[in-house]
Design a protein around this motif. Sequence first.
Motif, short mmCIF file in Angstrom:
data_model
loop_
_atom_site.label_atom_id
_atom_site.label_comp_id
_atom_site.label_asym_id
_atom_site.label_seq_id
_atom_site.Cartn_x
_atom_site.Cartn_y
_atom_site.Cartn_z
N ALA A 300 0.86 -1.49 0.02
CA ALA A 300 -0.21 0.09 -0.03
C ALA A 300 0.74 1.36 -0.02
O ALA A 300 0.54 2.18 -0.77
N TYR A 301 1.79 1.29 0.76
CA TYR A 301 2.64 2.52 0.85
C TYR A 301 3.42 2.57 -0.58
O TYR A 301 3.49 3.85 -0.99
N ARG A 302 3.88 1.71 -1.07
CA ARG A 302 4.57 2.09 -2.28
C ARG A 302 3.75 2.07 -3.59
O ARG A 302 4.13 2.90 -4.38
N ALA A 361 -0.14 -5.44 -6.46
CA ALA A 361 -1.47 -6.07 -6.08
C ALA A 361 -1.75 -7.34 -6.46
O ALA A 361 -2.36 -8.10 -5.73
N ALA A 362 -1.34 -7.75 -7.62
CA ALA A 362 -1.32 -9.45 -7.90
C ALA A 362 -0.57 -10.29 -7.15
O ALA A 362 -1.17 -11.47 -6.78
N PHE A 368 -6.06 -4.12 -9.21
CA PHE A 368 -5.47 -2.82 -9.47
C PHE A 368 -6.03 -2.32 -10.95
O PHE A 368 -6.18 -3.02 -11.96
N GLU A 369 -6.25 -1.13 -10.76
CA GLU A 369 -6.79 -0.43 -12.06
C GLU A 369 -6.23 1.09 -12.17
O GLU A 369 -5.99 1.73 -11.12
N ALA A 370 -6.02 1.64 -13.30
CA ALA A 370 -5.47 3.12 -13.16
C ALA A 370 -6.15 3.53 -14.75
O ALA A 370 -6.03 3.07 -15.62
N GLY A 371 -6.65 5.05 -14.74
CA GLY A 371 -7.06 5.43 -15.60
C GLY A 371 -7.79 6.79 -15.65
O GLY A 371 -8.07 7.20 -14.55
N PRO A 372 -7.89 7.50 -16.63
CA PRO A 372 -8.98 8.76 -16.64
C PRO A 372 -10.38 8.28 -16.16
O PRO A 372 -10.88 7.30 -16.63
N GLU A 373 -10.86 9.15 -15.42
CA GLU A 373 -12.30 9.19 -14.94
C GLU A 373 -12.98 10.62 -14.91
O GLU A 373 -12.28 11.59 -14.79
N ASP A 374 -14.38 10.67 -15.25
CA ASP A 374 -15.06 11.70 -14.99
C ASP A 374 -15.50 11.98 -13.50
O ASP A 374 -15.87 10.81 -12.71
N SER A 375 -15.29 13.24 -12.80
CA SER A 375 -15.60 13.32 -11.62
C SER A 375 -16.44 14.68 -11.44
O SER A 375 -16.30 15.46 -12.41
N THR A 386 -6.99 -2.89 -4.47
CA THR A 386 -7.83 -3.46 -3.46
C THR A 386 -6.96 -4.70 -2.97
O THR A 386 -6.57 -5.55 -3.82
N LEU A 387 -6.46 -4.72 -1.60
CA LEU A 387 -5.58 -5.66 -1.24
C LEU A 387 -6.32 -6.43 0.07
O LEU A 387 -6.85 -5.88 0.79
N PRO A 388 -6.24 -7.77 -0.30
CA PRO A 388 -6.80 -8.61 0.82
C PRO A 388 -5.69 -8.51 2.10
O PRO A 388 -4.76 -8.49 1.93
N LEU A 389 -6.47 -8.68 3.37
CA LEU A 389 -5.72 -8.64 4.64
C LEU A 389 -5.43 -10.13 5.17
O LEU A 389 -5.04 -10.08 6.11
N VAL A 390 -5.87 -11.11 4.18
CA VAL A 390 -5.64 -12.59 4.82
C VAL A 390 -5.14 -13.21 3.68
O VAL A 390 -4.76 -12.81 2.67
N ASP A 391 -4.39 -14.26 4.23
CA ASP A 391 -3.75 -15.24 3.35
C ASP A 391 -2.54 -14.57 2.77
O ASP A 391 -2.32 -14.91 1.26
N VAL A 392 -1.81 -13.65 3.24
CA VAL A 392 -0.53 -13.32 2.56
C VAL A 392 0.70 -13.60 3.33
O VAL A 392 1.66 -12.98 2.97
#
Length: 397
Positions: A300-302, A361-362, A368-375, A386-392
Amino acid sequence: MAARLPRPHRFDRYVALAGLLGGLLLWGIGLGMRPAGEPTVLWAGRWPLLLPLAVMAGCELLRRTVPRTALLTATGAIVLDLMTQGNLVTVLMYTDVMYAAVLYGSPASARRIPRITGLLTVAGTIVPFAIWRVPETLLIGAAVGVVAFAPASTGLIVRNHREAAEAARLRAEQTALLAEMDRTQAVVAERARVARELHDMVANHLSAIAIHSTAALSLDDPETSKQALGVIRENSVEGLAEMRRLIGILRDDSGDSEPAAAPTLDGLGALADTARANGLDVTVDAEHGEKLPAPVELAAYRIVQESLTNALKHAGPGRVTVTLRQLDGLLGIAVTSPYGDRDGPRAPGSGAGLIGMRERAALLGGSFEAGPEDSARGKIWAVRATLPLVDVEGVTE
């Protein structure tokens, strides 16, 4: 055109020659296996002994190249020898041909020959005794067992041992190959991990240096140049410290010192302060538990660090927001920045940052996704992970 027989093996030529010479020696001194007056001797005299002896020596030449043909021919020769006074060397060579037929023959022959000779041994023991009721007839079965069944069984045992040894060798080679593949994969994975760490740690500082040095060179303002040089120096020092930390981790194999601690989400504030010093308007909104798995915190930090680096290089003027939320065993990360052409100087990008974030993330089983969006505030560039907090457990970033 008739098929040409394979050339006999050198050892087989020696065996055939030794057998032929030994048989001739016994023939020369007149030593036979049975007296000439015995009822079973149909061809008395010394000369009939030479034909089965010569045929058997020829079969020895073929014992390895065509074992089945050699055995069938040798069986005919041993039957012919039984009609004479008999030569001990002829019988000994037949046992060797029987042994070689099982050892070098096809798998089917290796299975059938011991069974057939075993049945012949039993039949040679039971049938003569049942007919003549004389104990001496039991020696017929014993002779068949010694001449046929014993060498066939010995050949089968040796063949099984050789096949087991070959299978073990192949398994060892496969194990070595798999170990080499695992080692290669481990090296590739470690190189990718080091590349991600190096990129994430240094790219932010080098991008700030590139942008501010370009600004200092393009603007003829002593105050602006002084501020830019201050930012350049600060990022140079921090980047050098990060490089030394990574090099220390890579080179320290003595075990005498603890490795430098990996960054955690507690350092987001300092990361944001550095981004603000480099000219970004950063807002951080982080809500997460106190104890997160170490691989998740580092990833998450990276991801946040690389997103801020990309915003520094490419984002238009405006606010950059960093949002972290922990919900239902997941840690959500979102970094948004204005999307559009920036007014000031830009730093070149290679796309390795997006690849590194997606890999992080994988590795944790996240998305993971990155791209332009409308806001509501116009076009933005959004990085979402999104990172799961289990099985790591056991995951190394």
